[in-house]
Design an enzyme around this catalytic site. Structure first.
Site, PDB file in Angstrom:
ATOM      1  N   LYS A 228      -8.547   1.168   7.873  1.00 22.59           N
ATOM      2  CA  LYS A 228      -7.632   2.149   8.477  1.00 22.59           C
ATOM      3  C   LYS A 228      -8.360   3.319   9.128  1.00 22.59           C
ATOM      4  O   LYS A 228      -9.535   3.559   8.876  1.00 22.59           O
ATOM      5  CB  LYS A 228      -6.624   2.653   7.424  1.00 22.59           C
ATOM      6  CG  LYS A 228      -5.470   1.663   7.223  1.00 22.59           C
ATOM      7  CD  LYS A 228      -4.403   2.183   6.284  1.00 22.59           C
ATOM      8  CE  LYS A 228      -3.318   1.106   6.105  1.00 22.59           C
ATOM      9  NZ  LYS A 228      -2.330   1.505   5.070  1.00 22.59           N
ATOM     10  N   ARG A 262      -4.768  -3.979  -1.057  1.00 21.79           N
ATOM     11  CA  ARG A 262      -4.311  -4.743   0.113  1.00 21.79           C
ATOM     12  C   ARG A 262      -5.417  -4.676   1.169  1.00 21.79           C
ATOM     13  O   ARG A 262      -5.687  -3.608   1.708  1.00 21.79           O
ATOM     14  CB  ARG A 262      -3.000  -4.142   0.646  1.00 21.79           C
ATOM     15  CG  ARG A 262      -2.428  -4.863   1.862  1.00 21.79           C
ATOM     16  CD  ARG A 262      -1.145  -4.175   2.339  1.00 21.79           C
ATOM     17  NE  ARG A 262      -0.591  -4.842   3.507  1.00 21.79           N
ATOM     18  CZ  ARG A 262      -0.975  -4.595   4.754  1.00 21.79           C
ATOM     19  NH1 ARG A 262      -1.903  -3.687   5.004  1.00 21.79           N
ATOM     20  NH2 ARG A 262      -0.430  -5.254   5.758  1.00 21.79           N
TER      21      ARG A 262
HETATM   22  C1  8Y4 Z   1      -6.657  -0.993  11.033  1.00 19.34           C
HETATM   23  C2  8Y4 Z   1      -6.320  -1.685   9.914  1.00 19.34           C
HETATM   24  C3  8Y4 Z   1      -5.737  -0.172  11.610  1.00 19.34           C
HETATM   25  C4  8Y4 Z   1      -5.068  -1.563   9.366  1.00 19.34           C
HETATM   26  C5  8Y4 Z   1      -4.480  -0.062  11.062  1.00 19.34           C
HETATM   27  C6  8Y4 Z   1      -4.131  -0.769   9.951  1.00 19.34           C
HETATM   28  C7  8Y4 Z   1       0.211  -0.836   4.121  1.00 19.34           C
HETATM   29  C8  8Y4 Z   1       1.205  -1.822   4.041  1.00 19.34           C
HETATM   30  C9  8Y4 Z   1       0.441  -1.726   6.063  1.00 19.34           C
HETATM   31  C10 8Y4 Z   1      -0.103  -0.093   2.948  1.00 19.34           C
HETATM   32  C11 8Y4 Z   1       1.559  -1.417   1.801  1.00 19.34           C
HETATM   33  C12 8Y4 Z   1      -2.240  -1.261   8.460  1.00 19.34           C
HETATM   34  C13 8Y4 Z   1       2.268  -3.426   5.633  1.00 19.34           C
HETATM   35  C14 8Y4 Z   1      -0.822  -0.857   8.361  1.00 19.34           C
HETATM   36  N1  8Y4 Z   1      -0.261  -0.804   5.400  1.00 19.34           N
HETATM   37  N2  8Y4 Z   1       1.868  -2.120   2.895  1.00 19.34           N
HETATM   38  N3  8Y4 Z   1       1.338  -2.368   5.264  1.00 19.34           N
HETATM   39  N4  8Y4 Z   1       0.598  -0.426   1.826  1.00 19.34           N
HETATM   40  N5  8Y4 Z   1       2.191  -1.664   0.647  1.00 19.34           N
HETATM   41  N6  8Y4 Z   1      -2.845  -0.631   9.479  1.00 19.34           N
HETATM   42  O1  8Y4 Z   1      -0.950   0.808   2.923  1.00 19.34           O
HETATM   43  O2  8Y4 Z   1      -2.743  -2.050   7.712  1.00 19.34           O
HETATM   44  S1  8Y4 Z   1       0.287  -2.090   7.758  1.00 19.34           S
END
Ligand code: 8Y4
Length: 283
Positions: A228, A262
């Site tokens: 992230k 996750r």
């Molecule tokens: C790079 C990598 C840039 C990842 C953005 C992202 C969470 C989640 C997401 C979380 C739970 C994401 C569906 C966002 N994040 N579910 N979901 N907790 N429970 N962005 O932190 O991974 S999606």
């Protein structure tokens, strides 16, 4: 006395999740930009192969999501979301020894996913959509409640809280109460501070530093920080350069008592989990 108020075997449909040890949830995005080559069945096979590799590497959960929460992402109809995730959920449930988690806020998707054999509902909107509480309650499945204010498209527009720790704690506390009132037992709830959702960099770092304070809520914690922006901002790294930062936070989250991580990078994260367990097992 033990501070653990919950059972360490969480029933997830036909399987149990062992909460006595940190568990790794592998991320499987089934938005059109992922697994785009090879048409419909090619996409299903590619997703199943990736899920299988994550399971072989030690993931005990696979989180299947068909709605992009990226800022600027187009809204997806329930039918379209279901069309994306249903074949993948069906294939994983039939082929792999793993708990399938469905990343959705859509009641119709929750109901159909439950019918197809998912073991967990992961809703970044914490069941706030109309009909979501009833759909989740009827499923009998555990639910992950995550902190977010507003919608993914606008949530990063100047989020402000007197204290982000109090904000997240109060939000999750209220959603827990709403769930219990709707017939979802407390024992079915997993909590998540929602890193990167309606939070500044300072919010994310402070929340992580004080992750332990969320144990007061008495439920297992899920942490999602893999690749992230909070890592990108802290290190000045692009999204494909965030593995080491992600692993550092994985180790720290486990040290602070997180139950589920996750992640995108399952083999690497499982090594982190095993290394910490080896140290923990020493006299
Ligand atoms: C790079 C990598 C840039 C990842 C953005 C992202 C969470 C989640 C997401 C979380 C739970 C994401 C569906 C966002 N994040 N579910 N979901 N907790 N429970 N962005 O932190 O991974 S999606």
């Amino acid at each position: 006395m033990s501070v653990m108020h919950y059972s360490n075997r969480l029933p997830c449909g036909s399987r149990f999740l062992d909460l006595a040890h940190p568990q790794v949830m592998g991320i499987l995005n089934v938005t059109p930009d992922s697994f785009s080559d090879g048409g419909r069945f090619g996409r299903r096979d590619a997703a199943l192969r990736h899920a299988g590799a994550m399971v072989d590497a030690g993931a005990s959960l696979i989180d299947v999501g068909g709605e992009s929460t990226r800022p600027g992402a187009r809204a997806v109809s329930p039918a379209e979301e279901l069309e994306r995730v249903a074949p993948i959920i069906e294939a994983i449930a039939a082929e792999l020894d793993v708990i399938v988690s469905v990343d959705t806020s859509t009641p119709a998707v929750m109901r159909e996913a439950a019918r197809l054999g998912v073991g967990l509902i992961n809703d970044v909107r914490s069941l706030q959509r109309d009909g979501a509480l009833a759909a989740a309650a009827d499923s009998g499945l555990p639910v992950c409640l995550m902190h977010m204010r507003g919608e993914p498209t606008t949530m990063q527009q100047n989020p402000q809280y007197p204290d982000v720790l109090v904000e997240v704690r109060d939000f999750l506390d209220e959603r827990m109460a709403v769930c219990v009132a709707a017939g979802i037992a407390l024992e079915r709830l997993i909590l998540d501070p929602g890193f990167g959702f309606a939070k500044t960099q300072e919010h994310n770092l402070r929340l992580f530093k004080h992750l332990e304070s969320l144990h007061e809520l008495g439920r297992p914690l899920l942490v999602g920080v893999s690749r992230k922006s909070m890592i990108g901002r802290a290190l000045g790294r692009e999204v494909d350069e965030r593995l080491y930062g992600s692993l550092a936070l994985a180790a720290l989250a486990i040290t602070k008592g997180a139950h589920i991580l996750r992640v995108h990078d399952v083999p690497e994260t499982v090594d982190v989990v095993r290394m910490l367990a080896a140290v923990e097992a020493a006299e």
